[in-house]
Every structure is written in C-alpha cells, then in structure tokens.
Design a protein around this motif. Structure first.
Motif, PDB file in Angstrom:
ATOM      1  N   THR A  15     -54.381   6.160  38.349  1.00  0.00           N
ATOM      2  CA  THR A  15     -54.851   7.660  38.014  1.00  0.00           C
ATOM      3  C   THR A  15     -56.351   7.612  38.551  1.00  0.00           C
ATOM      4  N   GLY A  16     -57.013   8.744  38.651  1.00  0.00           N
ATOM      5  CA  GLY A  16     -58.361   8.903  39.281  1.00  0.00           C
ATOM      6  C   GLY A  16     -58.390   8.533  40.593  1.00  0.00           C
ATOM      7  N   ALA A  17     -57.515   8.562  41.436  1.00  0.00           N
ATOM      8  CA  ALA A  17     -57.092   7.768  42.747  1.00  0.00           C
ATOM      9  C   ALA A  17     -58.149   8.626  43.713  1.00  0.00           C
ATOM     10  N   ASN A  18     -58.608   9.920  43.251  1.00  0.00           N
ATOM     11  CA  ASN A  18     -59.457  10.701  44.211  1.00  0.00           C
ATOM     12  C   ASN A  18     -60.874  10.239  44.089  1.00  0.00           C
ATOM     13  N   GLY A  19     -61.476   9.133  43.273  1.00  0.00           N
ATOM     14  CA  GLY A  19     -62.625   8.682  43.467  1.00  0.00           C
ATOM     15  C   GLY A  19     -62.803   7.342  44.211  1.00  0.00           C
ATOM     16  N   SER A  90     -54.965   2.498  35.013  1.00  0.00           N
ATOM     17  CA  SER A  90     -55.681   3.465  34.515  1.00  0.00           C
ATOM     18  C   SER A  90     -56.979   3.484  34.822  1.00  0.00           C
ATOM     19  N   ASN A  91     -57.249   4.147  35.649  1.00  0.00           N
ATOM     20  CA  ASN A  91     -58.950   4.321  36.329  1.00  0.00           C
ATOM     21  C   ASN A  91     -59.382   5.609  35.817  1.00  0.00           C
ATOM     22  N   ALA A  92     -58.783   6.537  35.935  1.00  0.00           N
ATOM     23  CA  ALA A  92     -59.560   7.975  35.731  1.00  0.00           C
ATOM     24  C   ALA A  92     -60.352   7.838  34.361  1.00  0.00           C
ATOM     25  N   ASN A 115     -61.646   9.201  29.060  1.00  0.00           N
ATOM     26  CA  ASN A 115     -61.543   7.707  29.235  1.00  0.00           C
ATOM     27  C   ASN A 115     -60.834   6.869  28.354  1.00  0.00           C
ATOM     28  N   ALA A 116     -60.689   7.233  27.058  1.00  0.00           N
ATOM     29  CA  ALA A 116     -59.978   6.331  26.074  1.00  0.00           C
ATOM     30  C   ALA A 116     -58.612   6.886  25.826  1.00  0.00           C
ATOM     31  N   GLU A 117     -58.399   8.293  25.797  1.00  0.00           N
ATOM     32  CA  GLU A 117     -57.095   8.684  25.386  1.00  0.00           C
ATOM     33  C   GLU A 117     -56.288   8.769  26.410  1.00  0.00           C
ATOM     34  N   ASN A 139     -56.347  -1.721  33.074  1.00  0.00           N
ATOM     35  CA  ASN A 139     -57.207  -0.584  32.579  1.00  0.00           C
ATOM     36  C   ASN A 139     -58.670  -0.802  33.322  1.00  0.00           C
ATOM     37  N   ILE A 140     -59.394   0.430  33.667  1.00  0.00           N
ATOM     38  CA  ILE A 140     -60.564   0.284  34.117  1.00  0.00           C
ATOM     39  C   ILE A 140     -61.749   0.556  33.069  1.00  0.00           C
ATOM     40  N   ALA A 141     -62.249  -0.456  32.516  1.00  0.00           N
ATOM     41  CA  ALA A 141     -63.366  -0.154  31.527  1.00  0.00           C
ATOM     42  C   ALA A 141     -64.721  -0.318  31.920  1.00  0.00           C
ATOM     43  N   ALA A 142     -65.676  -0.825  31.419  1.00  0.00           N
ATOM     44  CA  ALA A 142     -66.952  -0.757  32.103  1.00  0.00           C
ATOM     45  C   ALA A 142     -67.779  -1.738  31.262  1.00  0.00           C
ATOM     46  N   THR A 143     -68.759  -2.281  32.149  1.00  0.00           N
ATOM     47  CA  THR A 143     -69.679  -3.097  31.246  1.00  0.00           C
ATOM     48  C   THR A 143     -70.278  -2.368  30.153  1.00  0.00           C
ATOM     49  N   ASN A 144     -70.448  -1.279  30.066  1.00  0.00           N
ATOM     50  CA  ASN A 144     -70.974  -0.251  28.931  1.00  0.00           C
ATOM     51  C   ASN A 144     -70.101  -0.508  27.716  1.00  0.00           C
ATOM     52  N   GLY A 145     -68.659  -0.840  27.963  1.00  0.00           N
ATOM     53  CA  GLY A 145     -68.002  -0.949  26.869  1.00  0.00           C
ATOM     54  C   GLY A 145     -68.109  -2.716  26.208  1.00  0.00           C
ATOM     55  N   LEU A 146     -68.827  -3.333  26.911  1.00  0.00           N
ATOM     56  CA  LEU A 146     -69.202  -4.599  26.392  1.00  0.00           C
ATOM     57  C   LEU A 146     -70.552  -4.625  25.412  1.00  0.00           C
TER      58      LEU A 146
END
Length: 257
Positions: A15-19, A90-92, A115-117, A139-146
């Motif tokens: 998902t979000g494969a256009n980025g 799940s990248n979107a 991002n989450a839902e 899933n693509i999270a982020a360091t922001n989630g840590l």
C-alpha cells in the motif's frame, strides 16, 4: 539491489506504493522475484510503476486505504490475478508538522486514519489470504512511534499505535503461522534530494542524533522490509526494526564533550 530470489512466485501487496518508500519496497521485492500489487490513490503514479516493473508481474489497484471495501477489493484482485497473497506491506501513511495549539480534530482524525486505521483495515482485508499462504505482514511505523517529537504529537500517536498494534497482532496471528513485524524509519530521503534546501538542513540536524553518518534512503527501508518478510526472518515476529543510523539507541542525554 540484490541478486537474491527469495520471493520467486510469491505475491506482495504494497500500500502507498506511489511514494518514495513504497516505490522502493515494490522494486526491491520485484528484484527478488515477487509479483507486485501496488495499491494507492494516485493511479497515474501506480501505472508508471507497473510499466517499470512489467505488467506481467505487477498490478496497479486504485485504493483508498481508509476504506475497508477498497482494501477488500484490492486483496481479492491480487488473489485473482496471482493466485494468492504471501506478504502485505502496509506502507500508506501521511505526516505533517503542526503545533499542538494549532492541531485540529480533523488533523488528528486524518493522521490516525491514514497511518493507524489503514494498517488495521489492511490486516483484516488480507487475513483470509494470509491464513492460506501462512504469509507475513510488515507494517511501516516510524521512529516517531518510538518516542516524542515537537510539532508531531498526532503523528507520534498514530505511529505509536502502529508499533503496539504490530506487537499485539503478532500474538493474535501467531497461531495461524502468520508473522507480523514493523520497520521504523527515521527521516528518509532519496540521495538526489539530500543536498537541496530545506532537506539538507533537516538531515544535518538529524545526523547529530545518530551513531552513523549520512542519511537513510528508501532503499535502506526496502531492504529491512524484504528481510522481515523473507524466510531468513522465519522466527521473527512482533519485531520493530529501526532504520535510523542508531538514533533510537541513544540515551537522550546531552553528550559530554
């Protein structure tokens, strides 16, 4: 890129494969032999990616990841075209800085939804197919989630939800032999943009928090995703893998110089 063929005959939905990151993930899996189902809203960008990868091994599906019916349709189209689904990435997602005083309920709901839902809905839609293949979710999270960051409280919350959803889902789906992991990138940019303002200033500031010099690229994230989805990580589940040059290893204290 890699000469490995860990995903020959496998089908990967991104998902979000256009980025930038989504495109790099799709290319990495394709280079390792996978069939690619690219799902996102921007059909023109998806079509360009499919043309690049080859229409015999790639499929574009216009998808709003905040709508369960869109995701159900995307997963079914993937299974109909390629015979099943082995990996869901799940990248979107979406992100923007906003001072808390200026943050609206609409901003909050948008970041939570995209991002989450979307991660939750994607897993539900893919589950019947992954049960059959005993596949995996990354899933693509982020360091922001840590941890926390100024100007990003809502994004921190959304990616933090992705982090703990990944951990909980790993237990829920482990009985089906479905592995669930996440990658947590830091600020990630293509090399050709690294020297352009204001990106150069952001990267310079980020580098002061890292153990390694330089910056992360979409290909770095794609490599981590491919590893977690592969048989090389067969006993990995519930893992949150930072791709951040060591930034998350820091104690947070000011350095003694």
């Amino acid at each position: 890129m890699t000469a490995h063929a860990r995903f020959n005959g496998r089908t990967v939905v991104v998902t979000g494969a256009n980025g930038w990151i989504g495109g790099a993930i799709a290319r990495r899996f394709a280079a390792e032999g996978a069939n690619i189902v690219a799902a996102a809203r921007r059909r023109d960008l998806l079509d360009a990616l499919v043309d690049e990868l080859g229409p015999e091994r790639a499929l574009a599906v216009t998808t709003d990841v905040t709508r369960r019916e869109d995701l159900d349709a995307a997963m079914q189209e993937a299974a109909d075209r390629f015979g099943g689904i082995d990996v869901l990435v799940s990248n979107a997602g979406n992100n923007f800085p906003r001072a808390f005083e200026d943050l609206t309920s609409e901003d909050w709901r948008h970041l939570m939804a995209t991002n989450a839902e979307s991660t939750f809905l994607g897993a539900q839609a893919a589950l019947p197919h992954l049960k059959y293949s005993r596949g995996s979710i990354v899933n693509i999270a982020a360091t922001n989630g840590l941890g926390g960051d100024r100007m990003f409280s809502a994004f921190n919350a959304a990616k933090g939800a992705v982090v703990n959803f990944t951990r909980g889902l790993a237990f829920d789906l482990g009985g089906h032999e479905i592995r669930v992991n996440a990658v947590a990138p830091t600020l990630t940019v293509a090399d050709e943009l690294a020297d352009t303002p204001p990106v150069d200033a952001w990267l310079a500031k980020a580098a002061t928090r890292q153990a390694l010099p330089g910056h992360g690229t979409p290909d770095d994230v794609a490599a981590a995703v491919a590893f977690l989805a592969s048989a090389d990580a067969r006993f990995f589940t519930g893992v949150i893998l930072p791709v951040d040059g060591g930034a998350s290893a820091a104690s947070g204290q000011a350095e003694f110089v």
